[in-house]
Design a protein around this motif. Structure first.
Motif, PDB file in Angstrom:
ATOM      1  N   HIS B  27       0.836  -1.203   0.000  1.00  0.00           N
ATOM      2  CA  HIS B  27       0.000   0.000   0.000  1.00  0.00           C
ATOM      3  C   HIS B  27       0.870   1.252   0.000  1.00  0.00           C
ATOM      4  O   HIS B  27       2.101   1.159   0.173  1.00  0.00           O
ATOM      5  N   THR B  49       3.152  13.307  -1.367  1.00  0.00           N
ATOM      6  CA  THR B  49       3.590  13.530  -2.743  1.00  0.00           C
ATOM      7  C   THR B  49       3.511  12.260  -3.573  1.00  0.00           C
ATOM      8  O   THR B  49       3.391  12.303  -4.791  1.00  0.00           O
ATOM      9  N   TYR B  51       1.232  10.014  -3.727  1.00  0.00           N
ATOM     10  CA  TYR B  51      -0.058   9.567  -4.245  1.00  0.00           C
ATOM     11  C   TYR B  51      -0.362  10.055  -5.654  1.00  0.00           C
ATOM     12  O   TYR B  51      -0.814   9.261  -6.488  1.00  0.00           O
ATOM     13  N   PRO B  52      -0.120  11.323  -5.955  1.00  0.00           N
ATOM     14  CA  PRO B  52      -0.297  11.734  -7.359  1.00  0.00           C
ATOM     15  C   PRO B  52       0.589  10.934  -8.314  1.00  0.00           C
ATOM     16  O   PRO B  52       0.177  10.611  -9.420  1.00  0.00           O
ATOM     17  N   LEU B  55      -0.991   7.573  -8.802  1.00  0.00           N
ATOM     18  CA  LEU B  55      -2.158   7.720  -9.676  1.00  0.00           C
ATOM     19  C   LEU B  55      -1.735   7.788 -11.136  1.00  0.00           C
ATOM     20  O   LEU B  55      -2.323   7.138 -11.998  1.00  0.00           O
ATOM     21  N   LYS B  56      -0.700   8.560 -11.407  1.00  0.00           N
ATOM     22  CA  LYS B  56      -0.232   8.714 -12.782  1.00  0.00           C
ATOM     23  C   LYS B  56       0.260   7.366 -13.326  1.00  0.00           C
ATOM     24  O   LYS B  56      -0.091   6.987 -14.441  1.00  0.00           O
ATOM     25  N   GLU B  58      -0.662   4.486 -12.391  1.00  0.00           N
ATOM     26  CA  GLU B  58      -1.805   3.593 -12.574  1.00  0.00           C
ATOM     27  C   GLU B  58      -2.549   3.937 -13.861  1.00  0.00           C
ATOM     28  O   GLU B  58      -2.958   3.059 -14.619  1.00  0.00           O
ATOM     29  N   GLN B  59      -2.683   5.231 -14.102  1.00  0.00           N
ATOM     30  CA  GLN B  59      -3.376   5.657 -15.327  1.00  0.00           C
ATOM     31  C   GLN B  59      -2.601   5.226 -16.569  1.00  0.00           C
ATOM     32  O   GLN B  59      -3.187   4.940 -17.606  1.00  0.00           O
ATOM     33  N   GLU B  60      -1.276   5.157 -16.450  1.00  0.00           N
ATOM     34  CA  GLU B  60      -0.469   4.743 -17.589  1.00  0.00           C
ATOM     35  C   GLU B  60      -0.409   3.234 -17.726  1.00  0.00           C
ATOM     36  O   GLU B  60       0.123   2.723 -18.709  1.00  0.00           O
ATOM     37  N   GLY B  61      -0.920   2.534 -16.720  1.00  0.00           N
ATOM     38  CA  GLY B  61      -0.956   1.077 -16.795  1.00  0.00           C
ATOM     39  C   GLY B  61       0.290   0.397 -16.266  1.00  0.00           C
ATOM     40  O   GLY B  61       0.440  -0.801 -16.436  1.00  0.00           O
ATOM     41  N   SER B  65      -4.143  -1.449  -8.941  1.00  0.00           N
ATOM     42  CA  SER B  65      -4.413  -1.393  -7.508  1.00  0.00           C
ATOM     43  C   SER B  65      -5.735  -2.067  -7.195  1.00  0.00           C
ATOM     44  O   SER B  65      -6.633  -2.131  -8.022  1.00  0.00           O
ATOM     45  N   TRP B  67      -8.334  -3.197  -3.466  1.00  0.00           N
ATOM     46  CA  TRP B  67      -8.478  -3.103  -2.014  1.00  0.00           C
ATOM     47  C   TRP B  67      -8.000  -4.389  -1.357  1.00  0.00           C
ATOM     48  O   TRP B  67      -8.194  -5.480  -1.886  1.00  0.00           O
ATOM     49  N   ARG B  77      -5.496   0.374   0.019  1.00  0.00           N
ATOM     50  CA  ARG B  77      -5.338   0.186  -1.420  1.00  0.00           C
ATOM     51  C   ARG B  77      -3.967  -0.408  -1.690  1.00  0.00           C
ATOM     52  O   ARG B  77      -2.955   0.214  -1.342  1.00  0.00           O
ATOM     53  N   TYR B  79      -1.041  -1.675  -4.220  1.00  0.00           N
ATOM     54  CA  TYR B  79      -0.550  -1.475  -5.591  1.00  0.00           C
ATOM     55  C   TYR B  79       0.354  -2.621  -5.972  1.00  0.00           C
ATOM     56  O   TYR B  79       1.099  -3.132  -5.149  1.00  0.00           O
ATOM     57  N   GLU B  84       3.552  -4.464 -18.011  1.00  0.00           N
ATOM     58  CA  GLU B  84       4.008  -3.245 -18.682  1.00  0.00           C
ATOM     59  C   GLU B  84       4.908  -2.419 -17.773  1.00  0.00           C
ATOM     60  O   GLU B  84       5.906  -1.852 -18.209  1.00  0.00           O
TER      61      GLU B  84
END
Lengths: 152, 115
Positions: B27, B49, B51-52, B55-56, B58-61, B65, B67, B77, B79, B84
């Motif tokens: 986590h 710092t 967490y953003p 997130l980035k 994760e958005q890029e794959g 993540s 629960w 959460r 990760y 990839e």
């Protein structure tokens, strides 16, 4: 490139389900602070101090929330939606103004359109024939012109 | 006391990826702690710092993540690195080592070598 596209799509989806996501990271941040607080307690701090240190270590929560929010969704889309919503509610509060505006816009657009339709038909549109050469009398076939007597 | 250094932009992402590669699913708090430990508390990085950055990624794959239960038995959460992400990590560590090697050569080069 592909990862950028994927990121865009994810953000688009996130914009749609913003509330759920806010719930998610609120919980995540909260859990993080709790874990750090527990760690500080084990290190021998008083409960209040442990919590305070955890928050200090995490940094400006509101700032990160803001950054997170910006990264998660598409900020411009959200702003656009908000502005539209605001505009609509303002218009609803001033019906006289709204009606006047809508009517004058409608009249203006209508008048412009009809005048352009006229000009388009009369001046701009070409005739539906292959060649626009003017045919002088006597040239070519006259069979297609009824009511004219063949000379000779 | 040693001076603390600011984290280079993008370095944090690489550290997070490597941490997940070494330790498996973790986590956010775990990743933050690990980064602190490894860097010997030389980094001035607010844990938030991270967490953003996550997130980035994760958005890029690069990471995914879900629960799971945390140490104090609450929802956290977790990760984990995706295939990839592993590829990305390999490519970036190669890059990083190359850069470090080049800079290292500049520092060790003597004036005579340059003549």
């Amino acid at each position: 490139m592909r990862s950028r596209l994927r990121r865009f799509l994810k953000r688009l989806a996130a914009t749609a389900m913003r509330r759920q996501n806010e719930e998610r990271w609120r919980e995540e941040f909260e859990e993080h602070l709790d874990l750090q607080t527990a760690e500080n307690l084990r290190a021998g701090l008083s409960p209040v101090e442990a919590r305070r240190q955890a928050i200090l270590k995490f940094g400006a929560v509101e700032g990160f929330k803001e950054e997170y929010r910006e990264q998660q969704g598409l900020a411009f889309l959200e702003t656009l939606l908000q502005d539209t919503r605001h505009a609509l509610s303002r218009l609803r509060k001033a019906p006289a103004f709204t009606i006047t505006t809508v009517l004058s816009l409608a009249l203006g657009i209508g008048a412009t359109t009809s005048i352009f339709t006229l000009i388009h038909a009369v001046l701009l549109k070409s005739l539906p024939v292959a060649s626009q050469r003017v045919v002088p009398p006597g040239e070519g076939s006259t069979l297609l012109l009824p009511g004219r007597v063949q000379p000779g | 006391m040693k001076e603390k250094t600011d984290v280079l932009q993008g370095t944090l992402a690489l550290m997070a990826l490597k941490t997940l590669d070494v330790l498996g699913p973790l986590h956010g708090y775990g990743i933050a702690r690990r980064i602190e430990q490894i860097s010997g508390d030389l980094l001035t990085v607010n844990q938030g710092t991270l967490y953003p950055v996550l997130l980035k990624l994760e958005q890029e794959g690069a990471i995914a993540s879900e629960w799971g239960a945390s140490e104090n038995n609450r929802r956290a959460r977790y990760y984990r690195l995706t295939r990839e992400g592993r590829k990305q990590l390999q490519a970036e560590s190669r890059n990083w080592e190359q850069t470090a090697a080049i800079i290292g050569r500049f520092f060790t080069a003597k004036a005579e070598d340059l003549r």
